[in-house]
Design a protein around this motif. Structure first.
Motif, PDB file in Angstrom:
ATOM      1  N   MET A   1      49.679  43.726  37.706  1.00 20.61           N
ATOM      2  CA  MET A   1      48.526  44.531  37.333  1.00 20.61           C
ATOM      3  C   MET A   1      47.335  43.632  37.048  1.00 20.61           C
ATOM      4  O   MET A   1      47.508  42.510  36.602  1.00 20.61           O
ATOM      5  N   ARG A   2      46.150  44.144  37.335  1.00 31.32           N
ATOM      6  CA  ARG A   2      44.989  43.281  37.411  1.00 31.32           C
ATOM      7  C   ARG A   2      44.217  43.124  36.108  1.00 31.32           C
ATOM      8  O   ARG A   2      43.004  43.223  36.080  1.00 31.32           O
ATOM      9  N   LYS A   3      44.908  42.879  34.983  1.00 28.43           N
ATOM     10  CA  LYS A   3      44.221  42.513  33.750  1.00 28.43           C
ATOM     11  C   LYS A   3      43.831  41.041  33.845  1.00 28.43           C
ATOM     12  O   LYS A   3      44.435  40.278  34.592  1.00 28.43           O
ATOM     13  N   PRO A   4      42.809  40.609  33.078  1.00 25.17           N
ATOM     14  CA  PRO A   4      42.363  39.220  33.195  1.00 25.17           C
ATOM     15  C   PRO A   4      43.403  38.260  32.640  1.00 25.17           C
ATOM     16  O   PRO A   4      43.784  38.334  31.484  1.00 25.17           O
ATOM     17  N   LEU A   5      43.865  37.378  33.506  1.00 25.80           N
ATOM     18  CA  LEU A   5      44.859  36.388  33.141  1.00 25.80           C
ATOM     19  C   LEU A   5      44.360  35.013  33.523  1.00 25.80           C
ATOM     20  O   LEU A   5      43.368  34.857  34.221  1.00 25.80           O
ATOM     21  N   LEU A   6      45.055  33.975  33.089  1.00 19.74           N
ATOM     22  CA  LEU A   6      44.685  32.617  33.445  1.00 19.74           C
ATOM     23  C   LEU A   6      44.629  32.452  34.951  1.00 19.74           C
ATOM     24  O   LEU A   6      43.769  31.775  35.495  1.00 19.74           O
ATOM     25  N   GLY A   7      45.554  33.149  35.642  1.00 21.83           N
ATOM     26  CA  GLY A   7      45.570  33.055  37.099  1.00 21.83           C
ATOM     27  C   GLY A   7      44.298  33.571  37.729  1.00 21.83           C
ATOM     28  O   GLY A   7      43.890  33.111  38.797  1.00 21.83           O
ATOM     29  N   ALA A   8      43.657  34.542  37.074  1.00 21.84           N
ATOM     30  CA  ALA A   8      42.414  35.084  37.616  1.00 21.84           C
ATOM     31  C   ALA A   8      41.327  34.025  37.587  1.00 21.84           C
ATOM     32  O   ALA A   8      40.527  33.904  38.522  1.00 21.84           O
ATOM     33  N   LEU A   9      41.266  33.268  36.497  1.00 23.24           N
ATOM     34  CA  LEU A   9      40.257  32.219  36.406  1.00 23.24           C
ATOM     35  C   LEU A   9      40.498  31.155  37.459  1.00 23.24           C
ATOM     36  O   LEU A   9      39.561  30.649  38.080  1.00 23.24           O
ATOM     37  N   LEU A  10      41.768  30.825  37.686  1.00 17.85           N
ATOM     38  CA  LEU A  10      42.098  29.858  38.725  1.00 17.85           C
ATOM     39  C   LEU A  10      41.694  30.381  40.091  1.00 17.85           C
ATOM     40  O   LEU A  10      41.155  29.655  40.920  1.00 17.85           O
ATOM     41  N   ALA A  11      41.914  31.692  40.297  1.00 18.05           N
ATOM     42  CA  ALA A  11      41.549  32.287  41.583  1.00 18.05           C
ATOM     43  C   ALA A  11      40.056  32.190  41.821  1.00 18.05           C
ATOM     44  O   ALA A  11      39.607  31.932  42.939  1.00 18.05           O
ATOM     45  N   LEU A  12      39.261  32.396  40.762  1.00 18.78           N
ATOM     46  CA  LEU A  12      37.815  32.291  40.918  1.00 18.78           C
ATOM     47  C   LEU A  12      37.407  30.877  41.304  1.00 18.78           C
ATOM     48  O   LEU A  12      36.526  30.669  42.132  1.00 18.78           O
ATOM     49  N   LEU A  13      38.044  29.886  40.691  1.00 25.03           N
ATOM     50  CA  LEU A  13      37.740  28.503  41.035  1.00 25.03           C
ATOM     51  C   LEU A  13      38.079  28.222  42.490  1.00 25.03           C
ATOM     52  O   LEU A  13      37.346  27.556  43.219  1.00 25.03           O
ATOM     53  N   LEU A  14      39.216  28.752  42.931  1.00 29.41           N
ATOM     54  CA  LEU A  14      39.626  28.556  44.322  1.00 29.41           C
ATOM     55  C   LEU A  14      38.661  29.229  45.279  1.00 29.41           C
ATOM     56  O   LEU A  14      38.302  28.690  46.319  1.00 29.41           O
ATOM     57  N   LEU A  15      38.216  30.445  44.902  1.00 31.15           N
ATOM     58  CA  LEU A  15      37.267  31.145  45.758  1.00 31.15           C
ATOM     59  C   LEU A  15      35.966  30.374  45.846  1.00 31.15           C
ATOM     60  O   LEU A  15      35.338  30.284  46.895  1.00 31.15           O
ATOM     61  N   GLY A  16      35.559  29.794  44.726  1.00 28.30           N
ATOM     62  CA  GLY A  16      34.330  29.007  44.731  1.00 28.30           C
ATOM     63  C   GLY A  16      34.467  27.785  45.598  1.00 28.30           C
ATOM     64  O   GLY A  16      33.484  27.264  46.126  1.00 28.30           O
ATOM     65  N   ALA A  17      35.711  27.302  45.770  1.00 29.38           N
ATOM     66  CA  ALA A  17      35.938  26.133  46.607  1.00 29.38           C
ATOM     67  C   ALA A  17      36.095  26.498  48.065  1.00 29.38           C
ATOM     68  O   ALA A  17      36.331  25.647  48.909  1.00 29.38           O
ATOM     69  N   GLY A  18      36.026  27.810  48.357  1.00 26.97           N
ATOM     70  CA  GLY A  18      36.067  28.240  49.749  1.00 26.97           C
ATOM     71  C   GLY A  18      37.422  28.719  50.209  1.00 26.97           C
ATOM     72  O   GLY A  18      37.687  28.795  51.401  1.00 26.97           O
ATOM     73  N   ALA A  19      38.327  29.058  49.283  1.00 32.64           N
ATOM     74  CA  ALA A  19      39.633  29.545  49.695  1.00 32.64           C
ATOM     75  C   ALA A  19      39.491  30.879  50.392  1.00 32.64           C
ATOM     76  O   ALA A  19      38.690  31.721  50.021  1.00 32.64           O
ATOM     77  N   ALA A  20      40.301  31.094  51.408  1.00 35.16           N
ATOM     78  CA  ALA A  20      40.244  32.341  52.166  1.00 35.16           C
ATOM     79  C   ALA A  20      41.085  33.397  51.488  1.00 35.16           C
ATOM     80  O   ALA A  20      42.037  33.088  50.780  1.00 35.16           O
ATOM     81  N   PRO A  21      40.770  34.709  51.673  1.00 36.61           N
ATOM     82  CA  PRO A  21      41.579  35.768  51.101  1.00 36.61           C
ATOM     83  C   PRO A  21      42.998  35.702  51.651  1.00 36.61           C
ATOM     84  O   PRO A  21      43.215  35.319  52.798  1.00 36.61           O
TER      85      PRO A  21
END
Length: 291
Positions: free
Chosen positions: A1-21
């Motif tokens: 379920m999509r509550k804010p977790l540590l993994g979400a913050l990591l995902a944002l960092l990855l997206l900022g680095a250009g990670a693909a969906p």
């Protein structure tokens, strides 16, 4: 379920680095593929501008101020989010909450995603994680008061079931981020831990939603109406476990789609709302779970 977790913050960092969906590992055989005719005289469908106006940020999730087609300006406004976003924690499987007092605050966003006010709940009008994953808070403000004070109108709930292939946007007030994709199909049953949801919306992979997007309204690009509420996704490829929902078809066959995300339809709410924006589970056509 999509509550804010540590993994979400990591995902944002990855997206900022250009990670693909993340891409789906499997799809229904009937999933449509886009085709472009060589010649067409039909006008292109009008696409409604979709922004953050009417969305809200919760302490742990996203949400939106919503109305039914029959809601009146003088009615107390409703905020839609997920059942698993309640301040009291996850409802148990089979549990339905009706008319529970609440003073929860919601940050109301304008079109640019700027917080313009704190709206306050008077109660949890309805919430459950059984068959669906929704919460409806009744506010101390009316729609007219919100409109007159902040120039923001509520998002309208579509009274019809969404359609496969519809272009949609998932608008997160928590992250102030908009995801664009299409409805890939529907899961007959979506199972996650002890909870099971019926007829869930499955996104195409472009909507790679993360923690904190729970409760975001899912809007039809053409009408701008709410057709679903974002609620979960398979994060690690797990099978029917927390944060790793699986699909179960009519024959009991289980399908796991790593990286694919889901929402719960909202058209069923409309038939359960009566005069004054009151939730009445005894109304004809109301199929929401009852206590």
């Amino acid at each position: 379920m999509r509550k804010p977790l540590l993994g979400a913050l990591l995902a944002l960092l990855l997206l900022g680095a250009g990670a693909a969906p993340a891409a789906a590992t499997s799809h229904d055989a009937g999933t449509p593929t886009a085709t472009v005719p060589a010649r067409s005289t039909a006008p292109a469908p009008t696409v409604r501008a979709i922004d953050f106006a009417g969305t809200v940020a919760l302490s742990n999730c996203s949400g939106s101020v919503v109305r039914t087609p029959g809601s009146q300006p003088s009615d107390p406004a409703l905020v839609l989010s997920n059942g698993h976003c309640l301040e009291t924690g996850f409802p148990a499987a089979g549990q339905v909450i009706v008319d529970r007092a609440s003073t929860r605050g919601f940050t109301l966003l304008n079109s640019a995603g700027t917080g313009v006010a704190t709206l306050r709940a008077s109660k949890i009008a309805y919430a459950t994680m059984t068959d669906t994953d929704i919460s409806l808070y009744q506010l101390t403000s009316t729609y007219a008061q919100i409109q007159n004070s902040y120039g923001i109108t509520a998002l309208e709930l579509n009274a019809a079931r969404p359609v496969q292939g519809t272009a949609i946007k998932v608008v997160s007030g928590y992250w102030k981020r908009v995801y664009s994709c299409s409805i890939d199909g529907f899961a007959y049953r979506l199972k996650e831990g002890s909870w099971t949801w019926k007829d869930s919306v499955r996104y195409t992979s472009a909507c790679d939603t993360i923690g904190g997007t729970s409760g975001s309204p899912v809007l039809d690009n053409t009408t701008g109406k709410v057709v679903a509420v974002n609620n979960t996704g398979n994060e690690d490829g797990g099978r029917c476990t927390l944060n790793n929902p699986c699909e179960v078809d009519q024959n009991g066959t289980v399908t796991v789609r790593p990286g694919i995300n889901y929402a719960q339809e909202t058209y069923g709410i409309v038939a359960c709302v009566t005069t004054g924006n009151k939730i009445d589970l005894s109304l004809p056509g109301c199929t929401l779970p009852k206590p």
